[in-house]
Design a protein around this motif. Structure first.
Motif, mmCIF file in Angstrom:
data_model
loop_
_atom_site.group_PDB
_atom_site.id
_atom_site.type_symbol
_atom_site.label_atom_id
_atom_site.label_comp_id
_atom_site.label_asym_id
_atom_site.label_seq_id
_atom_site.Cartn_x
_atom_site.Cartn_y
_atom_site.Cartn_z
ATOM 1 N N LYS A 71 -14.264 -28.673 37.890
ATOM 2 C CA LYS A 71 -14.412 -30.084 37.539
ATOM 3 C C LYS A 71 -13.217 -30.543 36.707
ATOM 4 C CE LYS A 71 -18.428 -30.689 39.482
ATOM 5 N NZ LYS A 71 -18.583 -31.609 40.624
ATOM 6 N N THR A 72 -13.014 -31.857 36.691
ATOM 7 C CA THR A 72 -11.865 -32.407 35.959
ATOM 8 C C THR A 72 -12.090 -32.441 34.454
ATOM 9 O OG1 THR A 72 -12.736 -34.634 36.314
ATOM 10 C CG2 THR A 72 -11.136 -33.815 37.913
ATOM 11 N N THR A 73 -13.338 -32.658 34.037
ATOM 12 C CA THR A 73 -13.638 -32.694 32.606
ATOM 13 C C THR A 73 -14.933 -31.934 32.343
ATOM 14 O OG1 THR A 73 -15.076 -34.662 32.508
ATOM 15 C CG2 THR A 73 -12.691 -35.033 32.538
ATOM 16 N N THR A 74 -15.184 -31.665 31.067
ATOM 17 C CA THR A 74 -16.426 -30.980 30.688
ATOM 18 C C THR A 74 -17.494 -31.960 30.225
ATOM 19 O OG1 THR A 74 -15.686 -30.680 28.395
ATOM 20 C CG2 THR A 74 -15.138 -28.935 29.988
ATOM 21 N N THR A 75 -17.118 -33.246 30.074
ATOM 22 C CA THR A 75 -18.045 -34.211 29.499
ATOM 23 C C THR A 75 -18.511 -35.286 30.484
ATOM 24 O OG1 THR A 75 -16.163 -35.520 28.696
ATOM 25 C CG2 THR A 75 -17.120 -33.903 27.170
ATOM 26 N N ALA A 76 -17.869 -35.403 31.633
ATOM 27 C CA ALA A 76 -18.243 -36.437 32.597
ATOM 28 C C ALA A 76 -19.622 -36.147 33.195
ATOM 29 C CB ALA A 76 -17.205 -36.515 33.712
ATOM 30 N N ALA A 77 -20.369 -37.235 33.489
ATOM 31 C CA ALA A 77 -21.690 -37.097 34.092
ATOM 32 C C ALA A 77 -21.575 -36.507 35.494
ATOM 33 C CB ALA A 77 -22.386 -38.447 34.142
ATOM 34 N N ILE A 78 -22.486 -35.619 35.814
ATOM 35 C CA ILE A 78 -22.497 -34.973 37.133
ATOM 36 C C ILE A 78 -23.564 -35.595 38.029
ATOM 37 C CG2 ILE A 78 -22.898 -32.798 38.365
ATOM 38 C CD1 ILE A 78 -21.796 -31.389 35.843
ATOM 39 N N ALA A 79 -24.743 -35.825 37.470
ATOM 40 C CA ALA A 79 -25.845 -36.420 38.231
ATOM 41 C C ALA A 79 -25.850 -37.933 38.070
ATOM 42 C CB ALA A 79 -27.172 -35.839 37.768
ATOM 43 N N ALA A 80 -26.554 -38.598 38.947
ATOM 44 C CA ALA A 80 -26.710 -40.050 38.857
ATOM 45 C C ALA A 80 -27.528 -40.391 37.616
ATOM 46 C CB ALA A 80 -27.397 -40.584 40.106
ATOM 47 N N ALA A 81 -27.211 -41.514 36.991
ATOM 48 C CA ALA A 81 -27.918 -41.940 35.781
ATOM 49 C C ALA A 81 -29.405 -42.133 36.067
ATOM 50 C CB ALA A 81 -27.309 -43.231 35.261
ATOM 51 N N GLY A 82 -30.221 -41.725 35.090
ATOM 52 C CA GLY A 82 -31.658 -41.931 35.206
ATOM 53 C C GLY A 82 -32.398 -40.868 35.984
ATOM 54 N N THR A 83 -31.698 -39.844 36.456
ATOM 55 C CA THR A 83 -32.370 -38.794 37.219
ATOM 56 C C THR A 83 -32.785 -37.641 36.309
ATOM 57 O OG1 THR A 83 -30.272 -37.703 37.738
ATOM 58 C CG2 THR A 83 -31.087 -39.331 39.315
ATOM 59 N N SER A 84 -33.773 -36.883 36.765
ATOM 60 C CA SER A 84 -34.234 -35.686 36.059
ATOM 61 C C SER A 84 -34.335 -34.555 37.070
ATOM 62 C CB SER A 84 -35.595 -35.936 35.405
ATOM 63 O OG SER A 84 -36.056 -34.762 34.756
ATOM 64 N N THR A 85 -33.540 -33.528 36.862
ATOM 65 C CA THR A 85 -33.450 -32.422 37.826
ATOM 66 C C THR A 85 -33.802 -31.114 37.133
ATOM 67 O OG1 THR A 85 -31.681 -33.571 39.002
ATOM 68 C CG2 THR A 85 -31.933 -31.224 39.434
ATOM 69 N N THR A 86 -34.574 -30.273 37.823
ATOM 70 C CA THR A 86 -35.001 -28.992 37.262
ATOM 71 C C THR A 86 -34.261 -27.837 37.927
ATOM 72 O OG1 THR A 86 -37.215 -29.857 36.803
ATOM 73 C CG2 THR A 86 -36.958 -27.466 36.830
ATOM 74 N N LEU A 87 -33.684 -26.970 37.116
ATOM 75 C CA LEU A 87 -33.053 -25.742 37.599
ATOM 76 C C LEU A 87 -34.021 -24.588 37.377
ATOM 77 C CD1 LEU A 87 -29.508 -26.130 35.969
ATOM 78 C CD2 LEU A 87 -30.246 -26.924 38.225
ATOM 79 N N THR A 88 -34.314 -23.849 38.427
ATOM 80 C CA THR A 88 -35.203 -22.692 38.320
ATOM 81 C C THR A 88 -34.405 -21.425 38.604
ATOM 82 O OG1 THR A 88 -37.108 -23.998 39.041
ATOM 83 C CG2 THR A 88 -37.307 -21.598 39.179
ATOM 84 N N PHE A 89 -34.426 -20.504 37.647
ATOM 85 C CA PHE A 89 -33.676 -19.254 37.763
ATOM 86 C C PHE A 89 -34.646 -18.111 38.059
ATOM 87 C CE2 PHE A 89 -30.925 -22.001 35.376
ATOM 88 C CZ PHE A 89 -29.628 -21.618 35.678
#
Length: 249
Positions: A71-89
């Protein structure tokens, strides 16, 4: 009186010195001494068996490491605003197929039921490389996250995920659910038996060694049970003799 005081002090010191001999474990102590301590070190318990052991380390146990796209930066948003995504490991064993340049083909993933599944939720509050890294580390789910600078002038930042446990059964599978934002999915979805959006940079593997010619596999570099009552701490590939003896001292 002075002479009596001196005698009392000497006897007291002698009493302290021999007090430890009242403990049976002192008479059951063993030492474990390798001929090459750069290959392994060892410690022996009271149930150890005195003897000499020829040990050859074939490979060390290793934890799996996965690398995201840059990625170009470490602070830029990756997901669309207002979304909630769950990562399952999930953690388990990858078998079959082939591995080329960090990507599996025609492989299967078998989850290890003994290792707990962990989840991390990505929202607007942690929707960046930094935010995801910090959230994974804070969740304490058996994965360490870090950000590396690869030196590329345009896209220098990769998120790196490493299992906290070594061994074949600690390979990762990452499922993106909840809102399943496309940006998060393309960055972090990882199934060794299907879509792999991360690249494996270090494979999960067991330690392999032989003790007096007997082959042994261990998920950890701290090997117990290979030599009775003795823990072997593997350091590098190589050979060393191990002497286990009573600790006369």
């Amino acid at each position: 009186l002075s002479a009596y005081g001196s005698l009392k002090g000497v006897i007291s010191s002698f009493q302290s010195a021999i007090a430890a001999l009242n403990t049976q474990s002192k008479f059951k102590a063993y030492t474990a001494t390798p001929s090459d301590s750069t290959v392994l070190t060892a410690s022996a318990s009271s149930i150890a068996t005195a003897g000499s052991y020829a040990i050859t380390v074939g490979q060390l146990a290793q934890a799996q490491t996965l690398l995201t796209s840059a990625k170009t930066t470490t602070t830029a948003a990756i997901a669309a605003a207002g979304t909630s995504t769950t990562l399952t490991f999930q953690f388990g064993t990858i078998s079959g197929g082939s591995l080329t340049n960090g990507v599996y083909s025609s492989s299967t993933f078998t989850q290890d039921a003994a290792q707990a599944t962990g989840t991390v939720t990505i929202t607007d509050a942690n929707n960046s490389l930094q935010g995801i890294r910090d959230s994974i580390n804070a969740a304490n789910i058996g994965v360490t996250a870090s950000i590396v600078n690869n030196g590329n002038a345009t896209t220098p930042y990769n998120l790196v995920l490493t299992s906290k446990s070594t061994g074949l059964a600690s390979s990762m599978k990452i499922t993106v659910g909840g809102g399943a934002d496309a940006g998060i999915t393309s960055l972090l979805a990882y199934d060794p038996a299907a879509t792999q959006n991360l690249t494996q940079s270090a494979v999960a593997q067991n330690a392999t060694l032989t003790v007096n010619g007997v082959s042994i596999s261990s998920a950890s570099n701290a090997v117990t049970g290979a030599v009775t009552g003795t823990t072997l701490n593997l350091i590098k590939v190589g050979s060393s003799n191990l002497s286990v003896a009573h600790d006369a001292a």
